[in-house]
Design a protein around this motif. Sequence first.
Motif, PDB file in Angstrom:
ATOM      1  N   HIS A 435      42.213  31.688  30.241  1.00 31.10           N
ATOM      2  CA  HIS A 435      42.735  30.902  31.207  1.00 31.10           C
ATOM      3  C   HIS A 435      42.654  31.412  32.731  1.00 31.10           C
ATOM      4  O   HIS A 435      42.571  30.469  33.650  1.00 31.10           O
ATOM      5  CB  HIS A 435      44.218  30.476  30.875  1.00 31.10           C
ATOM      6  N   THR A 436      42.865  32.576  32.808  1.00 26.67           N
ATOM      7  CA  THR A 436      42.711  33.061  34.150  1.00 26.67           C
ATOM      8  C   THR A 436      41.390  33.198  34.780  1.00 26.67           C
ATOM      9  O   THR A 436      41.003  33.595  36.136  1.00 26.67           O
ATOM     10  CB  THR A 436      43.392  34.512  34.294  1.00 26.67           C
ATOM     11  N   ALA A 437      40.363  33.049  34.047  1.00 27.55           N
ATOM     12  CA  ALA A 437      38.971  33.089  34.207  1.00 27.55           C
ATOM     13  C   ALA A 437      38.565  31.983  35.490  1.00 27.55           C
ATOM     14  O   ALA A 437      37.527  32.245  36.160  1.00 27.55           O
ATOM     15  CB  ALA A 437      37.872  32.876  33.259  1.00 27.55           C
ATOM     16  N   ALA A 438      39.242  30.965  35.469  1.00 25.00           N
ATOM     17  CA  ALA A 438      39.120  29.986  36.393  1.00 25.00           C
ATOM     18  C   ALA A 438      39.579  30.466  37.710  1.00 25.00           C
ATOM     19  O   ALA A 438      39.077  29.679  38.571  1.00 25.00           O
ATOM     20  CB  ALA A 438      39.666  28.704  35.922  1.00 25.00           C
ATOM     21  N   LEU A 439      40.489  31.335  37.854  1.00 28.01           N
ATOM     22  CA  LEU A 439      40.812  31.797  39.403  1.00 28.01           C
ATOM     23  C   LEU A 439      39.726  32.763  39.952  1.00 28.01           C
ATOM     24  O   LEU A 439      39.569  34.049  39.607  1.00 28.01           O
ATOM     25  CB  LEU A 439      42.152  32.579  39.100  1.00 28.01           C
ATOM     26  N   LEU A 440      38.972  32.064  40.641  1.00 35.02           N
ATOM     27  CA  LEU A 440      37.771  32.796  41.169  1.00 35.02           C
ATOM     28  C   LEU A 440      38.062  33.970  42.140  1.00 35.02           C
ATOM     29  O   LEU A 440      37.075  34.927  42.120  1.00 35.02           O
ATOM     30  CB  LEU A 440      36.857  31.916  41.730  1.00 35.02           C
ATOM     31  N   GLU A 441      39.070  34.104  42.770  1.00 33.53           N
ATOM     32  CA  GLU A 441      39.374  35.012  43.616  1.00 33.53           C
ATOM     33  C   GLU A 441      40.221  36.126  42.766  1.00 33.53           C
ATOM     34  O   GLU A 441      40.417  37.478  43.334  1.00 33.53           O
ATOM     35  CB  GLU A 441      40.397  34.622  44.601  1.00 33.53           C
ATOM     36  N   LEU A 442      40.510  36.047  41.580  1.00 35.51           N
ATOM     37  CA  LEU A 442      41.153  37.058  40.947  1.00 35.51           C
ATOM     38  C   LEU A 442      39.954  37.980  40.288  1.00 35.51           C
ATOM     39  O   LEU A 442      39.156  37.846  39.651  1.00 35.51           O
ATOM     40  CB  LEU A 442      42.028  36.439  39.433  1.00 35.51           C
ATOM     41  N   LYS A 443      40.119  39.406  40.909  1.00 33.97           N
ATOM     42  CA  LYS A 443      39.344  40.476  40.536  1.00 33.97           C
ATOM     43  C   LYS A 443      39.896  41.658  39.527  1.00 33.97           C
ATOM     44  O   LYS A 443      39.086  42.136  39.086  1.00 33.97           O
ATOM     45  CB  LYS A 443      38.729  41.027  41.784  1.00 33.97           C
ATOM     46  N   LEU A 480      33.968  37.973  25.987  1.00 34.46           N
ATOM     47  CA  LEU A 480      34.529  36.715  26.525  1.00 34.46           C
ATOM     48  C   LEU A 480      34.251  36.742  28.102  1.00 34.46           C
ATOM     49  O   LEU A 480      34.077  35.533  28.544  1.00 34.46           O
ATOM     50  CB  LEU A 480      35.954  36.810  26.103  1.00 34.46           C
ATOM     51  N   LEU A 481      34.501  37.670  28.672  1.00 33.12           N
ATOM     52  CA  LEU A 481      34.151  37.713  30.188  1.00 33.12           C
ATOM     53  C   LEU A 481      32.679  37.336  30.498  1.00 33.12           C
ATOM     54  O   LEU A 481      32.221  36.507  31.229  1.00 33.12           O
ATOM     55  CB  LEU A 481      34.450  39.151  30.804  1.00 33.12           C
ATOM     56  N   GLN A 482      31.912  38.045  29.722  1.00 31.81           N
ATOM     57  CA  GLN A 482      30.414  37.527  29.607  1.00 31.81           C
ATOM     58  C   GLN A 482      30.016  36.038  29.563  1.00 31.81           C
ATOM     59  O   GLN A 482      29.281  35.279  30.259  1.00 31.81           O
ATOM     60  CB  GLN A 482      29.559  38.433  28.848  1.00 31.81           C
ATOM     61  N   ALA A 483      30.742  35.399  28.472  1.00 31.87           N
ATOM     62  CA  ALA A 483      30.826  34.211  27.930  1.00 31.87           C
ATOM     63  C   ALA A 483      31.124  33.192  29.116  1.00 31.87           C
ATOM     64  O   ALA A 483      30.534  32.084  29.327  1.00 31.87           O
ATOM     65  CB  ALA A 483      31.450  33.819  26.820  1.00 31.87           C
ATOM     66  N   VAL A 484      32.251  33.296  29.959  1.00 34.36           N
ATOM     67  CA  VAL A 484      32.741  32.649  31.075  1.00 34.36           C
ATOM     68  C   VAL A 484      32.113  33.036  32.202  1.00 34.36           C
ATOM     69  O   VAL A 484      32.769  32.579  33.447  1.00 34.36           O
ATOM     70  CB  VAL A 484      34.241  32.738  30.935  1.00 34.36           C
ATOM     71  N   GLN A 485      31.147  34.000  32.277  1.00 39.30           N
ATOM     72  CA  GLN A 485      30.578  34.465  33.630  1.00 39.30           C
ATOM     73  C   GLN A 485      31.421  34.864  34.388  1.00 39.30           C
ATOM     74  O   GLN A 485      31.329  34.612  35.475  1.00 39.30           O
ATOM     75  CB  GLN A 485      29.805  33.357  34.031  1.00 39.30           C
ATOM     76  N   ARG A 486      32.497  35.722  34.245  1.00 41.49           N
ATOM     77  CA  ARG A 486      33.403  36.309  34.854  1.00 41.49           C
ATOM     78  C   ARG A 486      33.169  37.952  35.025  1.00 41.49           C
ATOM     79  O   ARG A 486      34.489  38.803  34.794  1.00 41.49           O
ATOM     80  CB  ARG A 486      34.588  36.064  34.811  1.00 41.49           C
TER      81      ARG A 486
END
Length: 507
Positions: A435-443, A480-486
């Motif tokens: 759910h937080t993967a959509a927060l593009l500024e979250l690093k 999962l991070l790779q799947a959502v490209q984050r």
Amino acid sequence: MPPPERVSSRKLRKLPVPMFMEMSTPALPKLLELAASSLLSNEASSLPALEEFTVDLFPPLLTAAFAKGHKKALKALVQAWPFPFLRLGSLIVRWPNQDSLQAVLDGLEGFSAHGTCPRRSELRVLDLTLDFEQVQGKGASEALAKFPFWLPSTVKMEKFQDMAMPESVEDTRKGPQQAWEPVELHIDLFLRGPFKLDTFLSGLLTKVEQSSGSLRLCCRKLHIEEMPFNSLRGILKTLDLAFIQELEVFDWFRALSEQSLFATQLGKIHNLRSLKLSYYHWAFSTEGEPSSSYFLSQLGRLVHLRKLHLSYSYLSGNLHQVLSCLQNPLHTLEIRSCTLLDTDIAYLSRSLHAPHLKKLDLSGNNLACVVPGPLESLLREASGTLQYLDLNHCRLKDAHLNTLLPALSRCSHLRSLGLSDNPVSRAGLLSLLEHTAALLELKRVLYPIPVECCMYLHGLSWGPIHKGKLGQVQAEMQRLLQAVQRTDMQWSPPLPSSLPMRLVQPE
């Protein structure tokens, strides 16, 4: 081929600036070294010629004199300093010599409102502060051991050139006399009881007191820890309180009488930007009984306050008394381990501060009782500005995080999220990531060890961690991070550096 002309030290002192600028790079350090050597080898005869020196020579001369401990030369250089600023932090770290530093202060003795300085000096600021980067370098531990009252600053301020001269600066020593101005001494102080005044600090305070206003002691950051007010009173009288921007108070003011005495001083720190109170003994009583009301009234006078940190204090049900006295909204609010109640979070969500918060830290409070409810409202109110959120050790479980996800997903400017020491399962952790993967500024995310990998006791992870199970969870998170490209997000558990989570880039 005739040998090169030998340049005498007398002739070197009269070389004009352009001649230095045209010389090759290897030649310049040698000439500056020669000038420094000439001055320091015969101080008595060289000191009167300082006014003949070009301004380019002053910084390397002072550096050499500080390194070698030439007290007469240091004193004379300060009294003839041709620049408005003199910053000594790097020299103090490199050569932590009290005698050299004392000689610099001795050079200020000639400064007065009556213009009795033996030579014309342009000095207006003597900066003794140590930047955080400086104390990470070699030799810093020795410097801090010799000067235990020194406080490295973490505030990013506009820096003066350390001792360098801007390219276009002219030598103003022969220009028209300007109106007299006091010289500011900038230093950040760490004061801790039981307090015994350091020899250098004691001399510095005495020099300022006896200067009749020609010296101003300016402390940008002041840290006070377990120190009786009577010991502090004299130091506060010497400081320019209007200059203080950061104040940290630890484990102090058990007596309300001391609270009131300090509150009077606090109200005078008009430009305070950041206030940190830890282990503070608040007294919230009914009308007519002794309380912290006077302290709060003085706190309300700090119109520039933007950062407030409260920790390890009992605030249950009384947060509104602290925050309601502030006239302007806070940008940073840290309330850690203060036994907050649902009424406190509810007040905060309705306060003037919520829509302006850039950093919010509620770690160490049991927030399970405010989800669903006030915590969601608070996150929604702060979603337009919030960049840093810490909810570590708040006893949040899967159900609580699932309830918070819609409000958290609205925090589009969020850069850092801390959720360590919350009893969350592997499934809850993966849901949070998705759910937080959509927060593009979250690093950066500090995530809790899943309950499948360790035992939790009173909301804290306890006992050995099953590294094999944790490794499996980390592998799932990577995929999962790779799947959502984050893969630009850094997800780290609260573990020693030997077990970091490293993202594997796809081949």
